[in-house]
Design a protein around this motif. Structure first.
Motif, PDB file in Angstrom:
ATOM      1  N   LEU A 182       8.639  10.744   0.886  1.00  0.00           N
ATOM      2  CA  LEU A 182       7.805  10.054   1.865  1.00  0.00           C
ATOM      3  C   LEU A 182       8.334  10.300   3.271  1.00  0.00           C
ATOM      4  O   LEU A 182       7.555  10.545   4.195  1.00  0.00           O
ATOM      5  CB  LEU A 182       7.762   8.553   1.573  1.00  0.00           C
ATOM      6  CG  LEU A 182       6.910   7.716   2.517  1.00  0.00           C
ATOM      7  CD1 LEU A 182       5.440   8.143   2.447  1.00  0.00           C
ATOM      8  CD2 LEU A 182       7.040   6.232   2.199  1.00  0.00           C
ATOM      9  N   GLU A 236       1.329   6.503  -6.896  1.00  0.00           N
ATOM     10  CA  GLU A 236       0.194   7.354  -7.253  1.00  0.00           C
ATOM     11  C   GLU A 236       0.495   8.837  -7.035  1.00  0.00           C
ATOM     12  O   GLU A 236       0.056   9.687  -7.805  1.00  0.00           O
ATOM     13  CB  GLU A 236      -1.042   6.984  -6.416  1.00  0.00           C
ATOM     14  CG  GLU A 236      -1.640   5.647  -6.763  1.00  0.00           C
ATOM     15  CD  GLU A 236      -2.746   5.216  -5.815  1.00  0.00           C
ATOM     16  OE1 GLU A 236      -3.496   4.316  -6.193  1.00  0.00           O
ATOM     17  OE2 GLU A 236      -2.861   5.768  -4.692  1.00  0.00           O
ATOM     18  N   MET A 237       1.242   9.120  -5.964  1.00  0.00           N
ATOM     19  CA  MET A 237       1.524  10.510  -5.602  1.00  0.00           C
ATOM     20  C   MET A 237       2.845  11.013  -6.182  1.00  0.00           C
ATOM     21  O   MET A 237       3.217  12.160  -5.969  1.00  0.00           O
ATOM     22  CB  MET A 237       1.519  10.656  -4.076  1.00  0.00           C
ATOM     23  CG  MET A 237       0.171  10.298  -3.448  1.00  0.00           C
ATOM     24  SD  MET A 237       0.255  10.162  -1.640  1.00  0.00           S
ATOM     25  CE  MET A 237       0.218  11.889  -1.182  1.00  0.00           C
ATOM     26  N   MET A 254       0.822  -1.209   0.000  1.00  0.00           N
ATOM     27  CA  MET A 254       0.000   0.000   0.000  1.00  0.00           C
ATOM     28  C   MET A 254       0.859   1.264   0.000  1.00  0.00           C
ATOM     29  O   MET A 254       0.553   2.224  -0.699  1.00  0.00           O
ATOM     30  CB  MET A 254      -0.943   0.020   1.205  1.00  0.00           C
ATOM     31  CG  MET A 254      -2.179  -0.815   1.017  1.00  0.00           C
ATOM     32  SD  MET A 254      -3.133  -0.437  -0.472  1.00  0.00           S
ATOM     33  CE  MET A 254      -3.536   1.276  -0.249  1.00  0.00           C
ATOM     34  N   ILE A 255       1.924   1.256   0.787  1.00  0.00           N
ATOM     35  CA  ILE A 255       2.816   2.423   0.819  1.00  0.00           C
ATOM     36  C   ILE A 255       3.425   2.639  -0.564  1.00  0.00           C
ATOM     37  O   ILE A 255       3.438   3.759  -1.081  1.00  0.00           O
ATOM     38  CB  ILE A 255       3.916   2.263   1.885  1.00  0.00           C
ATOM     39  CG1 ILE A 255       3.299   2.306   3.291  1.00  0.00           C
ATOM     40  CG2 ILE A 255       4.979   3.349   1.732  1.00  0.00           C
ATOM     41  CD1 ILE A 255       4.275   1.947   4.412  1.00  0.00           C
ATOM     42  N   HIS A 307      -2.060   6.830   7.735  1.00  0.00           N
ATOM     43  CA  HIS A 307      -3.519   6.857   7.608  1.00  0.00           C
ATOM     44  C   HIS A 307      -4.003   8.219   7.111  1.00  0.00           C
ATOM     45  O   HIS A 307      -4.793   8.310   6.182  1.00  0.00           O
ATOM     46  CB  HIS A 307      -4.165   6.504   8.946  1.00  0.00           C
ATOM     47  CG  HIS A 307      -5.652   6.545   8.933  1.00  0.00           C
ATOM     48  ND1 HIS A 307      -6.418   5.659   8.206  1.00  0.00           N
ATOM     49  CD2 HIS A 307      -6.520   7.380   9.542  1.00  0.00           C
ATOM     50  CE1 HIS A 307      -7.696   5.955   8.377  1.00  0.00           C
ATOM     51  NE2 HIS A 307      -7.785   6.994   9.180  1.00  0.00           N
ATOM     52  N   LYS A 319      -2.142  11.021   5.876  1.00  0.00           N
ATOM     53  CA  LYS A 319      -1.506  11.674   4.738  1.00  0.00           C
ATOM     54  C   LYS A 319      -1.502  10.824   3.465  1.00  0.00           C
ATOM     55  O   LYS A 319      -1.470  11.363   2.359  1.00  0.00           O
ATOM     56  CB  LYS A 319      -0.092  12.094   5.097  1.00  0.00           C
ATOM     57  CG  LYS A 319      -0.090  13.150   6.206  1.00  0.00           C
ATOM     58  CD  LYS A 319       1.284  13.571   6.596  1.00  0.00           C
ATOM     59  CE  LYS A 319       1.189  14.615   7.705  1.00  0.00           C
ATOM     60  NZ  LYS A 319       2.484  15.046   8.165  1.00  0.00           N
ATOM     61  N   LEU A 320      -1.519   9.495   3.632  1.00  0.00           N
ATOM     62  CA  LEU A 320      -1.512   8.620   2.458  1.00  0.00           C
ATOM     63  C   LEU A 320      -2.856   7.905   2.282  1.00  0.00           C
ATOM     64  O   LEU A 320      -3.021   7.119   1.359  1.00  0.00           O
ATOM     65  CB  LEU A 320      -0.393   7.582   2.552  1.00  0.00           C
ATOM     66  CG  LEU A 320       1.043   8.101   2.569  1.00  0.00           C
ATOM     67  CD1 LEU A 320       2.019   6.942   2.568  1.00  0.00           C
ATOM     68  CD2 LEU A 320       1.317   9.013   1.396  1.00  0.00           C
ATOM     69  N   ASN A 321      -3.775   8.154   3.213  1.00  0.00           N
ATOM     70  CA  ASN A 321      -5.107   7.554   3.156  1.00  0.00           C
ATOM     71  C   ASN A 321      -5.038   6.025   3.074  1.00  0.00           C
ATOM     72  O   ASN A 321      -5.707   5.401   2.262  1.00  0.00           O
ATOM     73  CB  ASN A 321      -5.913   8.124   1.976  1.00  0.00           C
ATOM     74  CG  ASN A 321      -7.389   7.804   2.109  1.00  0.00           C
ATOM     75  OD1 ASN A 321      -7.897   7.644   3.207  1.00  0.00           O
ATOM     76  ND2 ASN A 321      -8.070   7.710   0.980  1.00  0.00           N
ATOM     77  N   ILE A 322      -4.205   5.444   3.940  1.00  0.00           N
ATOM     78  CA  ILE A 322      -4.106   4.000   4.016  1.00  0.00           C
ATOM     79  C   ILE A 322      -5.021   3.514   5.124  1.00  0.00           C
ATOM     80  O   ILE A 322      -4.976   4.026   6.249  1.00  0.00           O
ATOM     81  CB  ILE A 322      -2.644   3.537   4.261  1.00  0.00           C
ATOM     82  CG1 ILE A 322      -1.782   3.926   3.056  1.00  0.00           C
ATOM     83  CG2 ILE A 322      -2.579   2.031   4.520  1.00  0.00           C
ATOM     84  CD1 ILE A 322      -0.302   3.592   3.193  1.00  0.00           C
ATOM     85  N   LEU A 374       2.267   1.640  -3.443  1.00  0.00           N
ATOM     86  CA  LEU A 374       1.215   2.068  -4.361  1.00  0.00           C
ATOM     87  C   LEU A 374       0.952   3.564  -4.207  1.00  0.00           C
ATOM     88  O   LEU A 374       0.888   4.304  -5.191  1.00  0.00           O
ATOM     89  CB  LEU A 374      -0.075   1.281  -4.116  1.00  0.00           C
ATOM     90  CG  LEU A 374      -1.296   1.741  -4.927  1.00  0.00           C
ATOM     91  CD1 LEU A 374      -1.053   1.547  -6.419  1.00  0.00           C
ATOM     92  CD2 LEU A 374      -2.544   1.005  -4.475  1.00  0.00           C
ATOM     93  N   ARG A 375       0.818   4.030  -2.965  1.00  0.00           N
ATOM     94  CA  ARG A 375       0.559   5.455  -2.724  1.00  0.00           C
ATOM     95  C   ARG A 375       1.739   6.306  -3.190  1.00  0.00           C
ATOM     96  O   ARG A 375       1.542   7.383  -3.748  1.00  0.00           O
ATOM     97  CB  ARG A 375       0.284   5.726  -1.238  1.00  0.00           C
ATOM     98  CG  ARG A 375      -1.011   5.169  -0.729  1.00  0.00           C
ATOM     99  CD  ARG A 375      -2.210   5.811  -1.423  1.00  0.00           C
ATOM    100  NE  ARG A 375      -3.433   5.472  -0.748  1.00  0.00           N
ATOM    101  CZ  ARG A 375      -4.283   4.533  -1.150  1.00  0.00           C
ATOM    102  NH1 ARG A 375      -4.048   3.869  -2.255  1.00  0.00           N
ATOM    103  NH2 ARG A 375      -5.374   4.284  -0.469  1.00  0.00           N
TER     104      ARG A 375
END
Length: 120
Positions: free
Chosen positions: A78, A70-71, A63-64, A108, A110-113, A66-67
């Protein structure tokens, strides 16, 4: 608990779902028998797919990454976002260090995980 769904029932449910979607519009009342059938057919499909095509949650590392993709973030970006060092980010991603509560909150917020992924 729903009974086990066979492949034949799954195929029939998919065919019926397609037909119902063509018949029922967004303006149909919730008590329309076709809406009720649509929900039942959807449940059959969902149950079958959960049993046979279960994917599970992605790992926190996935997930990290991927974000970051994406970003458009590099590890140093990061690190700045998480208020830590790039080497610390590498340790988190390589599983050499457990994340802290503050880093978990930042992931959670800042990266919406999703917290379920962070806590697994």
């Amino acid at each position: 608990m729903m009974k086990s769904v066979t492949h034949k029932e799954y195929i029939a449910a998919n065919i019926r779902l397609e037909a119902l979607l063509k018949e029922v519009g967004n303006d149909a009342p919730e008590d329309d028998p076709r809406i009720i059938e649509l929900l039942e057919v959807s449940d059959i499909i969902e149950h079958y797919e959960e049993m046979h095509f279960s994917i599970g949650l992605p790992t926190l590392k996935e997930m990290i990454e991927l974000r970051m993709f994406e970003m458009g973030l590099k590890r140093k970006d990061l690190a700045t976002l998480l208020n830590t060092s790039a080497s610390r980010v590498s340790e988190y991603l390589n599983g050499k260090r457990e994340i802290t509560l503050n880093v978990a909150k930042a992931l959670h917020q800042k990266l919406n995980i999703d917290s379920d992924i962070i806590l697994q």
